[in-house]
Design a protein around this motif. Structure first.
Motif, PDB file in Angstrom:
ATOM      1  N   ALA A 196      70.683  23.530   7.345  1.00 40.46           N
ATOM      2  CA  ALA A 196      71.942  23.825   6.948  1.00 40.46           C
ATOM      3  C   ALA A 196      71.829  24.636   5.580  1.00 40.46           C
ATOM      4  O   ALA A 196      71.440  24.154   4.920  1.00 40.46           O
ATOM      5  CB  ALA A 196      71.946  21.960   6.463  1.00 40.46           C
ATOM      6  N   LEU A 197      72.662  25.248   5.805  1.00 42.04           N
ATOM      7  CA  LEU A 197      73.457  25.921   5.101  1.00 42.04           C
ATOM      8  C   LEU A 197      74.461  26.031   3.748  1.00 42.04           C
ATOM      9  O   LEU A 197      75.464  25.486   4.237  1.00 42.04           O
ATOM     10  CB  LEU A 197      73.458  27.956   5.395  1.00 42.04           C
ATOM     11  N   ASP A 198      74.204  25.640   2.722  1.00 40.61           N
ATOM     12  CA  ASP A 198      75.281  25.505   1.411  1.00 40.61           C
ATOM     13  C   ASP A 198      76.484  26.250   1.448  1.00 40.61           C
ATOM     14  O   ASP A 198      75.716  27.483   0.706  1.00 40.61           O
ATOM     15  CB  ASP A 198      74.482  24.770   0.320  1.00 40.61           C
ATOM     16  N   ALA A 205      68.251  24.286   3.616  1.00 38.38           N
ATOM     17  CA  ALA A 205      67.785  23.345   4.447  1.00 38.38           C
ATOM     18  C   ALA A 205      67.006  23.753   5.824  1.00 38.38           C
ATOM     19  O   ALA A 205      68.175  23.316   6.572  1.00 38.38           O
ATOM     20  CB  ALA A 205      68.591  22.239   3.791  1.00 38.38           C
ATOM     21  N   VAL A 206      66.129  23.346   6.105  1.00 42.90           N
ATOM     22  CA  VAL A 206      65.395  23.322   7.199  1.00 42.90           C
ATOM     23  C   VAL A 206      64.434  22.029   7.589  1.00 42.90           C
ATOM     24  O   VAL A 206      63.127  22.018   6.903  1.00 42.90           O
ATOM     25  CB  VAL A 206      64.171  24.759   7.605  1.00 42.90           C
ATOM     26  N   THR A 207      65.114  20.957   8.873  1.00 41.45           N
ATOM     27  CA  THR A 207      64.914  19.969   8.561  1.00 41.45           C
ATOM     28  C   THR A 207      63.839  19.889  10.159  1.00 41.45           C
ATOM     29  O   THR A 207      64.257  20.384  11.189  1.00 41.45           O
ATOM     30  CB  THR A 207      65.701  18.684   9.242  1.00 41.45           C
ATOM     31  N   LEU A 208      62.565  19.300  10.313  1.00 46.90           N
ATOM     32  CA  LEU A 208      61.658  19.170  11.631  1.00 46.90           C
ATOM     33  C   LEU A 208      61.995  18.186  11.917  1.00 46.90           C
ATOM     34  O   LEU A 208      61.160  17.075  10.803  1.00 46.90           O
ATOM     35  CB  LEU A 208      60.214  20.380  11.089  1.00 46.90           C
ATOM     36  N   THR A 209      62.127  17.577  13.323  1.00 47.33           N
ATOM     37  CA  THR A 209      61.342  16.396  13.587  1.00 47.33           C
ATOM     38  C   THR A 209      61.177  16.319  14.936  1.00 47.33           C
ATOM     39  O   THR A 209      60.967  17.612  15.764  1.00 47.33           O
ATOM     40  CB  THR A 209      62.795  15.183  13.809  1.00 47.33           C
ATOM     41  N   ALA A 210      60.863  15.468  15.583  1.00 51.82           N
ATOM     42  CA  ALA A 210      60.188  15.576  17.108  1.00 51.82           C
ATOM     43  C   ALA A 210      58.834  16.006  17.012  1.00 51.82           C
ATOM     44  O   ALA A 210      57.555  15.588  17.698  1.00 51.82           O
ATOM     45  CB  ALA A 210      60.949  15.822  17.869  1.00 51.82           C
TER      46      ALA A 210
END
Length: 273
Positions: A196-198, A205-210
């Protein structure tokens, strides 16, 4: 599946003392999917009348815990925000039938705290905040990235209720990028990475899941270099935090996470598509 140990269903609109063997009932897609021999009573939330999705006066988005995946998908189609495509991408990550879409709830997906839970991916990536209601009437707020603490574990006290998740207006204005991998075509997510680039300050923001046992949200004040991004992931995810189950070995999940995170960095660094 019949829950033959349950002897009572209570209307969640009417407060009553919480007791051992109670459980909140939202859509029930998890509760009725496997034996729950410890349960004696279900507290039904289906008639609470909570508005599924509501836009706040400050532009934020409040998603009720009882909002179904189908309701969220329909709302997002008319959202008109740069981050809107991410909603449908995460809804589609369920790879579930229309019956599940119309029953499964956002709150249930979060409270199951499965690493592959796509509502965790969506709300953590957009810096969501959970509103939790205690049995004594107390309220507290917890960031989604901190709410899910491990595979099947969450920051939720006995009898505490997840009421809603609020996404800030600024997060909705972000340009997003999405990557997902499964071992087979209709399989559960083994890796899911969101960027997600503001547009206001250029932060990423880089979000890691799974691929990890808990959501990992990395924030950079400026778009990082490839080396800095890799180092940040290595520092944030311990060796034992790469998830290991039949949907993917830790080594594969780790490799794909680094690959997708770098793809996302390049995509968002390159400007509007």
């Amino acid at each position: 599946m019949d829950l033959n140990t349950v002897v009572e269903i209570r209307d969640g609109r009417h407060p009553a003392p919480w007791r051992p063997g109670d459980a909140w009932l939202g859509g029930g897609t998890y509760l009725f999917s496997e034996p729950q021999p410890h349960l004696r009573r279900l507290v039904d939330l289906s008639r609470t009348g909570w508005t599924p999705v509501r836009r706040g006066p400050d532009g934020s988005l409040e998603i009720a815990a009882t909002c179904t995946i189908a309701q969220l998908s329909r709302y997002a189609r008319g959202l008109g925000a740069p981050a809107a495509p991410l909603f449908e991408q995460c809804c589609r990550a369920f790879l579930a039938s229309f019956k599940i879409w119309n029953m499964a709830t956002v709150g249930g997906n979060l409270c199951n705290a499965l690493p592959a839970g796509p509502m965790t991916s969506l709300t953590a990536a957009l810096d969501g905040e959970c509103l939790l209601l205690a049995q004594d009437g107390g309220r507290r707020r917890v960031r989604v990235a901190d709410f899910v603490t491990g595979a099947g574990r969450k920051d939720l006290a006995e009898g505490e209720l997840l009421r809603s998740v609020t996404l800030p207006a600024r997060a909705l204005s972000c340009r997003t990028a999405f990557r997902q991998a499964s071992l087979y075509g209709l399989g559960r997510s083994g890796v899911l990475v969101v960027g997600a680039l503001d547009p206001l300050d250029g932060s990423l923001a880089v979000t890691l899941t799974a691929s990890t046992v808990r959501p990992v949200r990395l924030w950079f004040p400026l778009a990082p270099t490839a080396g800095r991004l890799r180092a940040a992931i290595e520092g944030a995810v311990a060796d034992g935090e790469w998830f290991d189950d039949i949907h993917g070995l830790p080594r594969w999940r780790r490799h794909m996470t680094f690959r997708y995170a770098e793809e996302i960095r390049r995509e968002l660094e390159g400007g509007p598509r």
